[in-house]
Scaffold this motif. Structure first.
Motif, PDB file in Angstrom:
ATOM      1  N   HIS A  80      -3.316  -2.084   5.136  1.00 37.11           N
ATOM      2  CA  HIS A  80      -2.951  -1.255   6.293  1.00 37.11           C
ATOM      3  C   HIS A  80      -1.560  -1.609   6.812  1.00 37.11           C
ATOM      4  O   HIS A  80      -0.740  -0.741   7.124  1.00 37.11           O
ATOM      5  CB  HIS A  80      -4.015  -1.503   7.376  1.00 37.11           C
ATOM      6  CG  HIS A  80      -3.998  -0.536   8.500  1.00 37.11           C
ATOM      7  ND1 HIS A  80      -4.429  -0.881   9.755  1.00 37.11           N
ATOM      8  CD2 HIS A  80      -3.610   0.762   8.586  1.00 37.11           C
ATOM      9  CE1 HIS A  80      -4.303   0.170  10.551  1.00 37.11           C
ATOM     10  NE2 HIS A  80      -3.812   1.172   9.873  1.00 37.11           N
ATOM     11  N   ILE A  81      -1.300  -2.912   6.868  1.00 34.33           N
ATOM     12  CA  ILE A  81       0.006  -3.371   7.357  1.00 34.33           C
ATOM     13  C   ILE A  81       1.108  -2.931   6.397  1.00 34.33           C
ATOM     14  O   ILE A  81       2.142  -2.412   6.817  1.00 34.33           O
ATOM     15  CB  ILE A  81       0.003  -4.909   7.522  1.00 34.33           C
ATOM     16  CG1 ILE A  81      -0.910  -5.303   8.694  1.00 34.33           C
ATOM     17  CG2 ILE A  81       1.418  -5.445   7.739  1.00 34.33           C
ATOM     18  CD1 ILE A  81      -1.189  -6.792   8.784  1.00 34.33           C
ATOM     19  N   ALA A  82       0.857  -3.129   5.090  1.00 37.83           N
ATOM     20  CA  ALA A  82       1.892  -2.813   4.098  1.00 37.83           C
ATOM     21  C   ALA A  82       2.155  -1.311   4.006  1.00 37.83           C
ATOM     22  O   ALA A  82       3.303  -0.887   3.878  1.00 37.83           O
ATOM     23  CB  ALA A  82       1.466  -3.348   2.730  1.00 37.83           C
ATOM     24  N   ARG A  83       1.102  -0.512   4.090  1.00 40.18           N
ATOM     25  CA  ARG A  83       1.266   0.925   3.804  1.00 40.18           C
ATOM     26  C   ARG A  83       1.479   1.784   5.034  1.00 40.18           C
ATOM     27  O   ARG A  83       2.027   2.859   4.933  1.00 40.18           O
ATOM     28  CB  ARG A  83       0.041   1.464   3.065  1.00 40.18           C
ATOM     29  CG  ARG A  83      -0.273   0.711   1.817  1.00 40.18           C
ATOM     30  CD  ARG A  83      -0.459   1.617   0.618  1.00 40.18           C
ATOM     31  NE  ARG A  83      -0.672   0.817  -0.557  1.00 40.18           N
ATOM     32  CZ  ARG A  83       0.297   0.478  -1.408  1.00 40.18           C
ATOM     33  NH1 ARG A  83       1.532   0.898  -1.220  1.00 40.18           N
ATOM     34  NH2 ARG A  83       0.025  -0.279  -2.445  1.00 40.18           N
ATOM     35  N   VAL A  84       0.972   1.327   6.185  1.00 43.71           N
ATOM     36  CA  VAL A  84       1.019   2.192   7.375  1.00 43.71           C
ATOM     37  C   VAL A  84       1.791   1.542   8.529  1.00 43.71           C
ATOM     38  O   VAL A  84       2.751   2.122   9.049  1.00 43.71           O
ATOM     39  CB  VAL A  84      -0.421   2.555   7.841  1.00 43.71           C
ATOM     40  CG1 VAL A  84      -0.399   3.355   9.138  1.00 43.71           C
ATOM     41  CG2 VAL A  84      -1.164   3.320   6.748  1.00 43.71           C
ATOM     42  N   ILE A  85       1.386   0.347   8.926  1.00 43.73           N
ATOM     43  CA  ILE A  85       1.909  -0.198  10.188  1.00 43.73           C
ATOM     44  C   ILE A  85       3.385  -0.569  10.064  1.00 43.73           C
ATOM     45  O   ILE A  85       4.214  -0.108  10.862  1.00 43.73           O
ATOM     46  CB  ILE A  85       1.062  -1.401  10.667  1.00 43.73           C
ATOM     47  CG1 ILE A  85      -0.386  -0.944  10.907  1.00 43.73           C
ATOM     48  CG2 ILE A  85       1.656  -2.003  11.939  1.00 43.73           C
ATOM     49  CD1 ILE A  85      -1.344  -2.048  11.321  1.00 43.73           C
ATOM     50  N   ARG A  86       3.721  -1.377   9.053  1.00 46.95           N
ATOM     51  CA  ARG A  86       5.138  -1.780   8.936  1.00 46.95           C
ATOM     52  C   ARG A  86       6.066  -0.588   8.694  1.00 46.95           C
ATOM     53  O   ARG A  86       7.113  -0.488   9.345  1.00 46.95           O
ATOM     54  CB  ARG A  86       5.316  -2.821   7.830  1.00 46.95           C
ATOM     55  CG  ARG A  86       4.903  -4.212   8.243  1.00 46.95           C
ATOM     56  CD  ARG A  86       5.510  -5.247   7.298  1.00 46.95           C
ATOM     57  NE  ARG A  86       4.812  -6.513   7.336  1.00 46.95           N
ATOM     58  CZ  ARG A  86       5.002  -7.441   8.270  1.00 46.95           C
ATOM     59  NH1 ARG A  86       5.868  -7.246   9.237  1.00 46.95           N
ATOM     60  NH2 ARG A  86       4.323  -8.572   8.234  1.00 46.95           N
ATOM     61  N   PRO A  87       5.720   0.327   7.769  1.00 43.91           N
ATOM     62  CA  PRO A  87       6.620   1.474   7.566  1.00 43.91           C
ATOM     63  C   PRO A  87       6.812   2.299   8.843  1.00 43.91           C
ATOM     64  O   PRO A  87       7.925   2.728   9.140  1.00 43.91           O
ATOM     65  CB  PRO A  87       5.920   2.295   6.472  1.00 43.91           C
ATOM     66  CG  PRO A  87       5.055   1.302   5.741  1.00 43.91           C
ATOM     67  CD  PRO A  87       4.625   0.304   6.767  1.00 43.91           C
TER      68      PRO A  87
END
Ligand code: TMP
Length: 213
Positions: A80-87
């Protein structure tokens, strides 16, 4: 609004506090300030994460080991962090997340009795440099929350837990809020929705005053 950096806002609380309704309310408040908002949830928020969520909630896996549950929460979170939150944050969007790592401290650390230390180890590993800017903790007595949640059909693996489990979850949430008063705002959810939302609006307006110009 002139702020270039995205902000990360999380909503937390035990079952029945009204998170889903209030996530939408907070989204509305932010959009009224011209903020571009991404709303997401945990466990879930990505195709892989939603599949992990199904594993976590399904009664086929009643009796899952507490460590398995803990690691699956962080596996879904890493994705989730790699694909949604950080971007999203990198693109200047604001992220509202229905639950994040505080839920792991509360449910696995407190509820399942794993303790805060081991959850903190994984939090450091998976997202040491990413913490919510603001966490809205909706709080009410466990009996009231479970009564509200009990109106729903098909209780999942967590919703089937007993009162003492949720007492430990609630205690853990309140301990976290005490440990980090700058990040947490505790909102009493044991009140009619319009009162809860009036308080949320007050808290958000005060918080936003220093972050949006
Ligand atoms: P939800 O009903 O708020 O969508 O969350 C699903 C369940 O997952 C809820 O009972 C809380 C639980 N949960 C944990 O136990 N640990 C976690 O880290 C997260 C994010 C949720």
């Amino acid at each position: 609004m002139t702020s270039a950096a995205g902000r990360f806002i999380t909503l937390e609380g035990i079952e029945g506090v009204g998170k889903t309704t209030n996530v939408e309310f907070v989204r509305g408040l932010l959009e009224a300030h011209g903020v571009e908002v991404v709303v997401t949830r945990e466990p879930g928020g990505t195709p892989l994460g939603e599949e992990v969520r199904e594993l976590l909630l399904d009664h086929r896996h009643d009796g899952m080991a507490a460590d398995t549950e803990l690691l699956l929460m962080f596996a879904a979170r890493a994705e989730h962090i790699a694909r949604v939150i950080r971007p999203a944050l990198a693109a200047g969007r604001w992220v509202i997340c229905d639950r994040f790592t505080d839920a792991t401290f509360a449910y696995q650390g407190g509820g399942r009795g794993i303790g805060f230390e081991r959850v903190a180890l994984l939090a450091d590993w998976v997202h040491r440099d990413l913490q919510p800017d603001l966490t809205l903790l909706l709080d009410l007595p466990v009996e009231t929350g479970l009564m509200r949640a009990g109106r729903r059909n098909n209780a999942d693996r967590f919703e089937k837990e007993k009162l003492d489990f949720f007492e430990r979850v609630r205690d853990a949430y309140l301990r976290l809020a005490l440990q980090e008063p700058q990040r947490f705002r505790v909102i009493t959810a044991d009140a009619p929705l319009k009162h809860v939302q009036a308080r949320l609006q007050e808290v958000m307006t005060e918080w936003l005053a220093t972050r949006i110009s």
